[in-house]
Design a protein around this motif. Structure first.
Motif, PDB file in Angstrom:
ATOM      1  N   PHE A  17       0.830  -1.202   0.000  1.00 12.76           N
ATOM      2  CA  PHE A  17       0.000   0.000   0.000  1.00 12.76           C
ATOM      3  C   PHE A  17       0.868   1.257   0.000  1.00 12.76           C
ATOM      4  N   PHE A  18       1.809   1.336   0.961  1.00 16.76           N
ATOM      5  CA  PHE A  18       2.649   2.522   1.067  1.00 16.76           C
ATOM      6  C   PHE A  18       3.585   2.670  -0.128  1.00 16.76           C
ATOM      7  N   ALA A  19       4.120   1.567  -0.621  1.00 15.31           N
ATOM      8  CA  ALA A  19       5.019   1.625  -1.776  1.00 15.31           C
ATOM      9  C   ALA A  19       4.296   2.178  -2.995  1.00 15.31           C
ATOM     10  N   LEU A  20       3.090   1.688  -3.259  1.00 17.16           N
ATOM     11  CA  LEU A  20       2.330   2.189  -4.409  1.00 17.16           C
ATOM     12  C   LEU A  20       1.918   3.642  -4.214  1.00 17.16           C
ATOM     13  N   ARG A  21       1.518   3.986  -3.010  1.00 18.80           N
ATOM     14  CA  ARG A  21       1.152   5.382  -2.733  1.00 18.80           C
ATOM     15  C   ARG A  21       2.337   6.300  -3.013  1.00 18.80           C
ATOM     16  N   ASP A  22       3.498   5.941  -2.490  1.00 15.46           N
ATOM     17  CA  ASP A  22       4.668   6.791  -2.626  1.00 15.46           C
ATOM     18  C   ASP A  22       5.223   6.797  -4.042  1.00 15.46           C
ATOM     19  N   ALA A  27       3.791  11.196  -9.873  1.00 16.57           N
ATOM     20  CA  ALA A  27       3.018  11.064 -11.116  1.00 16.57           C
ATOM     21  C   ALA A  27       1.608  11.626 -10.934  1.00 16.57           C
ATOM     22  N   ASP A  28       0.989  11.355  -9.779  1.00 15.80           N
ATOM     23  CA  ASP A  28      -0.357  11.880  -9.516  1.00 15.80           C
ATOM     24  C   ASP A  28      -0.367  13.406  -9.555  1.00 15.80           C
ATOM     25  N   ASN A  29       0.667  14.021  -8.980  1.00 12.05           N
ATOM     26  CA  ASN A  29       0.747  15.491  -8.979  1.00 12.05           C
ATOM     27  C   ASN A  29       0.879  16.032 -10.407  1.00 12.05           C
ATOM     28  N   SER A 112       9.127  10.633 -13.393  1.00  9.76           N
ATOM     29  CA  SER A 112       8.705  10.991 -12.035  1.00  9.76           C
ATOM     30  C   SER A 112       8.774   9.784 -11.096  1.00  9.76           C
ATOM     31  N   GLN A 113       8.791   8.586 -11.644  1.00  7.67           N
ATOM     32  CA  GLN A 113       8.848   7.363 -10.838  1.00  7.67           C
ATOM     33  C   GLN A 113      10.196   6.653 -10.944  1.00  7.67           C
ATOM     34  N   ARG A 114      10.934   6.955 -11.967  1.00 10.87           N
ATOM     35  CA  ARG A 114      12.188   6.255 -12.273  1.00 10.87           C
ATOM     36  C   ARG A 114      13.193   6.303 -11.127  1.00 10.87           C
TER      37      ARG A 114
END
Length: 163
Positions: A17-22, A27-29, A112-114
């Motif tokens: 949960f926390f890994a996916l959120r973070d 990217a969400d922003n 943004s995730q790399r």
């Protein structure tokens, strides 16, 4: 065989949960700046991974209804991020590709995730990364496994030289 208690499984669930959120935070922003959400990100990601993706194939990957995909794909097409064209052999098919604008946005989302992925992989080390991949594969249903396998097989093919 590894014996796992319920609490260990719950901790794994918490960590996912926390890994996916973070992982998705940056990217969400970025997506919010364009009025998009995670469904748009997933759509851009899969079209980037396989240019010429059939709409039906995208539906299967995302596991959503045509109506849901229309709500996501419509704005991406209208705003010039995705182009669709008829299939070569079956003109009823709709093939999806990213436009230059779409490829640029998808690249920004990836970037943004790399770094977060790179840092985590470096900290964990090669054997842990391979173990992580096996765990993720174990969490993935057969349709997703088959799709990933086909992408990996396509990448592993040597380039054709000549005719």
């Amino acid at each position: 065989m590894l014996f796992l208690r319920e609490e260990e499984l719950r901790i794994a669930q918490d960590m996912l949960f926390f890994a996916l959120r973070d992982l998705n935070d940056a990217a969400d922003n970025l997506l919010a700046e364009f009025g998009f959400g995670r469904a748009h990100h997933r759509t851009l990601h899969w079209i980037a991974r396989k240019p010429g993706l059939k709409v039906g194939e995208l539906l299967a990957i995302l596991g959503i209804t045509k109506q849901s995909l229309t709500r996501v794909l419509g704005p991406l097409i209208r705003q010039g991020y995705v182009a669709q064209s008829p299939g070569q052999s079956d003109r009823r098919q709709r093939l999806l590709t990213l436009t230059e604008k779409g490829a640029e946005l998808e690249r920004k989302l990836f970037e943004s995730q790399r770094e977060r992925l790179l840092v985590a992989y470096r900290e964990a080390g090669g054997p842990a990364v391979e173990g992580f991949r096996r765990v993720l594969r174990g969490l993935t249903m057969q349709q997703g496994r088959d799709y990933i396998d086909s992408l990996e097989a396509h990448r592993a093919k040597p380039p054709r030289i000549g005719g």
